[in-house]
Scaffold this motif. Sequence first.
Motif, PDB file in Angstrom:
ATOM      1  N   GLY A 142       0.810  -1.142  -0.093  1.00 41.62           N
ATOM      2  CA  GLY A 142      -0.138   0.019   0.055  1.00 41.62           C
ATOM      3  C   GLY A 142       0.881   1.354  -0.163  1.00 41.62           C
ATOM      4  O   GLY A 142       2.166   1.138   0.256  1.00 41.62           O
ATOM      5  N   LEU A 143       0.372   2.419  -0.068  1.00 46.85           N
ATOM      6  CA  LEU A 143       0.857   3.691  -0.053  1.00 46.85           C
ATOM      7  C   LEU A 143       0.380   4.414   1.104  1.00 46.85           C
ATOM      8  O   LEU A 143      -0.601   4.600   1.507  1.00 46.85           O
ATOM      9  CB  LEU A 143       0.132   4.520  -1.322  1.00 46.85           C
ATOM     10  N   THR A 144       1.426   4.778   1.709  1.00 47.26           N
ATOM     11  CA  THR A 144       1.164   5.534   3.253  1.00 47.26           C
ATOM     12  C   THR A 144       0.599   6.915   2.930  1.00 47.26           C
ATOM     13  O   THR A 144       1.116   7.646   1.849  1.00 47.26           O
ATOM     14  CB  THR A 144       2.692   5.619   3.772  1.00 47.26           C
ATOM     15  N   GLU A 145      -0.084   7.428   3.925  1.00 44.52           N
ATOM     16  CA  GLU A 145      -0.809   8.559   3.624  1.00 44.52           C
ATOM     17  C   GLU A 145       0.390   9.803   4.042  1.00 44.52           C
ATOM     18  O   GLU A 145       1.219   9.661   4.692  1.00 44.52           O
ATOM     19  CB  GLU A 145      -2.119   8.717   4.471  1.00 44.52           C
ATOM     20  N   SER A 146      -0.011  10.995   3.249  1.00 45.75           N
ATOM     21  CA  SER A 146       0.568  12.274   3.546  1.00 45.75           C
ATOM     22  C   SER A 146       2.093  12.036   3.074  1.00 45.75           C
ATOM     23  O   SER A 146       3.086  12.581   3.789  1.00 45.75           O
ATOM     24  CB  SER A 146       0.736  12.574   5.095  1.00 45.75           C
ATOM     25  N   ARG A 147       2.362  11.196   1.877  1.00 45.92           N
ATOM     26  CA  ARG A 147       3.690  11.100   1.525  1.00 45.92           C
ATOM     27  C   ARG A 147       3.756  12.324   0.092  1.00 45.92           C
ATOM     28  O   ARG A 147       2.842  12.656  -0.372  1.00 45.92           O
ATOM     29  CB  ARG A 147       3.819   9.818   0.744  1.00 45.92           C
ATOM     30  N   VAL A 148       4.970  12.842   0.145  1.00 39.74           N
ATOM     31  CA  VAL A 148       5.272  13.750  -0.732  1.00 39.74           C
ATOM     32  C   VAL A 148       6.386  13.184  -1.686  1.00 39.74           C
ATOM     33  O   VAL A 148       7.139  12.459  -1.241  1.00 39.74           O
ATOM     34  CB  VAL A 148       5.601  15.146  -0.281  1.00 39.74           C
TER      35      VAL A 148
END
Length: 214
Positions: free
Chosen positions: A87-93
């Motif tokens: 999955g994709l971790t939240e608040s990633r830039v």
Amino acid sequence: MGKNVSVAAARLKKPSWKDPRLLIGLLLVLGSVAGVISLVGTADRTTQVFAAREDIAVGQVVTEADLAIVKVRLDDVEAGYVTVEHGLTESRVALQRVAKNQLIPQESLGVADALDRKPVAIALEEELPAQAVPGARVDVWVSMPGSSRAFEDPEMLLPSAEIAGITTGNTTLGSAKTTVVMVLVTDAQMPKLLGAQANKAKISVVWNPAGVVR
């Protein structure tokens, strides 16, 4: 005549499980089946990973809406990419630019505090070379205002700055075409660039084909 009958009967005799020829044949068949199963299993050993739908710029908050899912075979390098399974971790830039359709490296995403470069807008009235596109490197030169409405000799302020994005438009009066180039600037370089802009310096952007800091 009797001898021929005996030979024929021996040939037609049902083979025994102890017959080495039968055992060899079974081993060959089993080996062939195992090879096919192994080949099919290897060919189907793909992983679902994320890829960029469009160009992702440095500093951009990345969500699943920005990504597409593709199936690829990564083998030993799978840990280096963002997979659907984890999955994709939240608040990633984005800490580095990712071009359209490229897979998402783990190292390309992080938190905003980890950004070592920030995009700054530079407005230009001069035309950019065709090679100056997002991801390319440019040298930023400035000429500070001097006396008698003249400008001082230009000096290189930002060597090999990366272009994060480009937009075009018109000035407020609509008479001149303006190009806004977003360049990535480190915290150490930021005061000089902002100071030059505040003092209305003449700023020029030159494509750096070497793409490296000199």
